[in-house]
Design a protein around this motif. Structure first.
Motif, mmCIF file in Angstrom:
data_model
loop_
_atom_site.group_PDB
_atom_site.id
_atom_site.type_symbol
_atom_site.label_atom_id
_atom_site.label_comp_id
_atom_site.label_asym_id
_atom_site.label_seq_id
_atom_site.Cartn_x
_atom_site.Cartn_y
_atom_site.Cartn_z
ATOM 1 N N LEU A 22 3.422 -10.047 -6.223
ATOM 2 C CA LEU A 22 4.531 -9.537 -5.401
ATOM 3 C C LEU A 22 5.444 -8.599 -6.188
ATOM 4 O O LEU A 22 5.853 -7.546 -5.687
ATOM 5 C CB LEU A 22 5.339 -10.721 -4.825
ATOM 6 C CG LEU A 22 6.448 -10.326 -3.866
ATOM 7 C CD1 LEU A 22 5.869 -9.665 -2.607
ATOM 8 C CD2 LEU A 22 7.273 -11.563 -3.449
ATOM 9 N N GLU A 23 5.746 -8.963 -7.412
ATOM 10 C CA GLU A 23 6.669 -8.141 -8.202
ATOM 11 C C GLU A 23 6.113 -6.722 -8.385
ATOM 12 O O GLU A 23 6.846 -5.750 -8.247
ATOM 13 C CB GLU A 23 6.952 -8.825 -9.538
ATOM 14 C CG GLU A 23 7.950 -8.094 -10.433
ATOM 15 C CD GLU A 23 9.287 -7.759 -9.748
ATOM 16 O OE1 GLU A 23 9.750 -8.554 -8.899
ATOM 17 O OE2 GLU A 23 9.848 -6.682 -10.052
ATOM 18 N N GLU A 24 4.800 -6.628 -8.650
ATOM 19 C CA GLU A 24 4.208 -5.284 -8.818
ATOM 20 C C GLU A 24 4.293 -4.488 -7.508
ATOM 21 O O GLU A 24 4.550 -3.285 -7.514
ATOM 22 C CB GLU A 24 2.734 -5.393 -9.227
ATOM 23 C CG GLU A 24 2.538 -5.967 -10.625
ATOM 24 C CD GLU A 24 1.277 -6.820 -10.727
ATOM 25 O OE1 GLU A 24 0.183 -6.316 -10.407
ATOM 26 O OE2 GLU A 24 1.390 -8.002 -11.109
ATOM 27 N N SER A 25 4.092 -5.185 -6.390
ATOM 28 C CA SER A 25 4.212 -4.498 -5.093
ATOM 29 C C SER A 25 5.628 -3.969 -4.906
ATOM 30 O O SER A 25 5.828 -2.835 -4.450
ATOM 31 C CB SER A 25 3.924 -5.456 -3.937
ATOM 32 O OG SER A 25 2.628 -5.955 -4.019
ATOM 33 N N LEU A 26 6.615 -4.788 -5.288
ATOM 34 C CA LEU A 26 8.012 -4.379 -5.096
ATOM 35 C C LEU A 26 8.350 -3.172 -5.973
ATOM 36 O O LEU A 26 9.091 -2.280 -5.554
ATOM 37 C CB LEU A 26 8.954 -5.549 -5.418
ATOM 38 C CG LEU A 26 8.863 -6.729 -4.441
ATOM 39 C CD1 LEU A 26 9.637 -7.930 -4.978
ATOM 40 C CD2 LEU A 26 9.389 -6.350 -3.052
ATOM 41 N N VAL A 27 7.776 -3.142 -7.166
ATOM 42 C CA VAL A 27 8.033 -2.002 -8.056
ATOM 43 C C VAL A 27 7.469 -0.719 -7.423
ATOM 44 O O VAL A 27 8.091 0.337 -7.448
ATOM 45 C CB VAL A 27 7.450 -2.275 -9.465
ATOM 46 C CG1 VAL A 27 7.434 -1.003 -10.311
ATOM 47 C CG2 VAL A 27 8.248 -3.375 -10.161
ATOM 48 N N ARG A 28 6.284 -0.828 -6.796
ATOM 49 C CA ARG A 28 5.708 0.354 -6.129
ATOM 50 C C ARG A 28 6.599 0.789 -4.966
ATOM 51 O O ARG A 28 6.837 1.974 -4.758
ATOM 52 C CB ARG A 28 4.292 0.046 -5.625
ATOM 53 C CG ARG A 28 3.234 0.167 -6.704
ATOM 54 C CD ARG A 28 1.835 0.006 -6.135
ATOM 55 N NE ARG A 28 1.531 -1.358 -5.761
ATOM 56 C CZ ARG A 28 1.030 -2.275 -6.594
ATOM 57 N NH1 ARG A 28 0.755 -1.962 -7.837
ATOM 58 N NH2 ARG A 28 0.794 -3.507 -6.183
#
Ligand code: BES
Ligand code: ZN
Length: 466
Positions: free
Chosen positions: A19-25
């Motif tokens: 999820l965190e990587e998705s939020l960064v994108r």
């Protein structure tokens, strides 16, 4: 053997773990100020289109940002497992202008995470409308590809950059690419949920009739002492005319305005079962009382009644201090939200006729139209809608409810008319998101639920007959 349920569980877990990587994108996307309506941002808008197209290419999709006379149109295709019904996913990467900038607590294009009622939320222009929402299905695609190597069913993706300014390039683009976009249903995430825990499918949208009108009087600006009292003042005249648009009960006075408005008693009864929190809704606007047709509930007024609103009035002098002037012209922007069965062309003509009939001697109008789209009813008996409803039940504790929407998505009509495809409006916004306003925001919890819902829905669509 891996069952379908186990695979979906693996995909849902993958979404949570990443999820965190998705939020960064999402945040990288939000940093691009793609204000589609403002030519000063054309380069940014092109950059946002390229960003979105690259995301889809990275996932192995055949993606390209196509030039149009307006903003680029991102179109991507994926054949999924090689069979299954083809689903079209639509979103818009353009955002509303961010002004008034001074009312933002942090710069609109520098996303920040702030603690809100639902936990952390991302504050930035476009976080809810619509970059954050379109990223939900892209991230769901990513999860399926990561876990199983392919999507559960073939898809087309269409991402537009002119939604907030009338989608002018969309219809010609659709007509040129009917074959490239053939699909069973169009999934759109650009609407709302019922509450933070209850997902919703929108089945009614209002249309929009938008008119800019300028009243021209004297050939040039005049000294208000030399000419005042002797000649027409376009600003005085425009104010008087606009004040007549509504009567004291708030009813629109344009001839024939309510003629084709139908009251669907069954639908209104269904909506009343939703137990709408009128006070809470008004509180999201900092208000304690409503205004409008008093014999109808607030929900009924927003979801099923037409409106006429002045969106801007200008002319003359509004700088610091005083300037004694009679301006040569006065302008306004007026929009009417129209409901299904009303003919937007008739409403536009009625609005112009209303203004024309009140033209002061010595004046003339110049009109500019900015949209003329009907209200939309989406059939509730579609198997796609039923499937979407069931899939969301796997992700939320509450079942999805069917709701209306006071806003407009003119593209839904275009998809129906040009591609012959119905839309499925599964959005994850809330009235507290401040769309089109300073401090627009989107909660991380709803983003996560949105990605998970799309992951569950696409699997279920893949199991339907093609
Ligand atoms: N996402 C909104 C529509 C919307 C608004 C859905 C509020 C749910 C709640 C969309 O991007 C939008 O703002 N549409 C415009 C259309 C217009 C510019 C033709 C609108 O409704 O004003
Ligand atoms: Zn939107």
């Amino acid at each position: 053997m891996t069952t379908s349920t186990q695979t979906l569980e693996a995909v849902l877990s993958w979404i949570d773990e990443h999820l965190e990587e998705s939020l960064v994108r999402v945040e990288d996307f939000l940093r691009i100020p793609s204000v589609g309506t403002d030519p000063a941002h054309d380069e940014d808008t092109a950059r946002a289109a390229a960003f979105a197209s690259d995301l889809l290419s990275e996932l192995g999709m055949d993606s390209k940002a196509h030039q149009t006379p307006g903003q680029p149109m991102v179109m991507a295709h994926d054949d999924g497992p090689g069979s299954g019904p083809r689903i079209l996913y639509y979103g818009h990467y353009d955002v509303q202008p961010a002004d008034p900038l001074e009312l933002w607590d942090s710069p609109p294009f520098e996303p920040v995470r702030v603690e809100g009622d639902e936990g952390p939320m991302i504050v930035a222009r476009g976080s809810a409308d619509d970059k954050g929402q379109l990223m939900m299905f892209i991230e769901a695609f990513r999860a399926w590809k990561a876990v199983t190597g392919s999507l559960p069913t073939p898809v087309h993706v269409l991402l537009e950059g002119e939604e907030e300014s009338g989608s002018e390039s969309l219809e010609p683009f659709l007509r040129d690419h009917v074959g490239d976009l053939a699909s069973k249903v169009c999934v759109i995430s650009d609407t709302g949920m019922w509450d933070p825990d209850t997902p919703a499918i929108t089945t009614r949208l209002r249309g929009i009739v938008y008119l800019q009108a300028t009243l021209h009087g004297p050939t040039h600006d005049l000294h208000s002492g030399v000419y005042g009292g002797a000649v027409v003042n376009p600003l005085n005249a425009l104010s008087r005319i606009l004040a007549q648009l509504h009567d004291d009960q708030g009813r629109v006075q344009v001839d024939g305005f309510y003629d084709d408005v139908e009251v669907d008693e069954a639908l209104i009864t269904e909506w009343s079962a939703l137990d709408f929190d009128e006070k809470g809704f008004l509180a999201t606007a900092g208000l304690t009382s409503s205004l409008g047709e008093q014999d109808r509930s607030v929900l009924e007024r927003v979801w099923s009644r037409p409106t006429c609103d002045i969106n801007g009035i200008w002319g003359g002098y509004s700088g610091p201090g005083a300037k004694t002037v009679i301006a040569a012209e006065a302008s306004c922007k007026i929009s009417c939200r129209v409901v299904p069965h009303q003919d937007p062309v008739k409403i536009m003509a009625g609005l112009k006729a209303f203004l024309e009939a009140r033209t002061p001697t010595g004046c003339r109008w110049v009109f500019e139209e900015h949209g003329c789209n009907p209200g939309i009813c989406i059939p509730t008996d579609s198997p796609w809608l039923q499937t979407a409803r069931e899939s969301m039940g796997q992700v939320f504790d509450n079942e999805a409810v069917l709701i209306g929407c006071g806003g407009s998505l003119p593209i839904v009509g275009s998809f129906q008319e040009i591609l012959g495809v119905d839309s499925l409006l599964v959005g994850f916004g809330l009235d507290t998101d401040r769309v089109h306003s300073p401090n627009e925001n989107f909660s991380v919890a709803r983003f996560r639920h949105g990605v998970r819902s799309h992951a569950a829905m696409i699997e279920a669509f893949g199991n339907m007959s093609s």
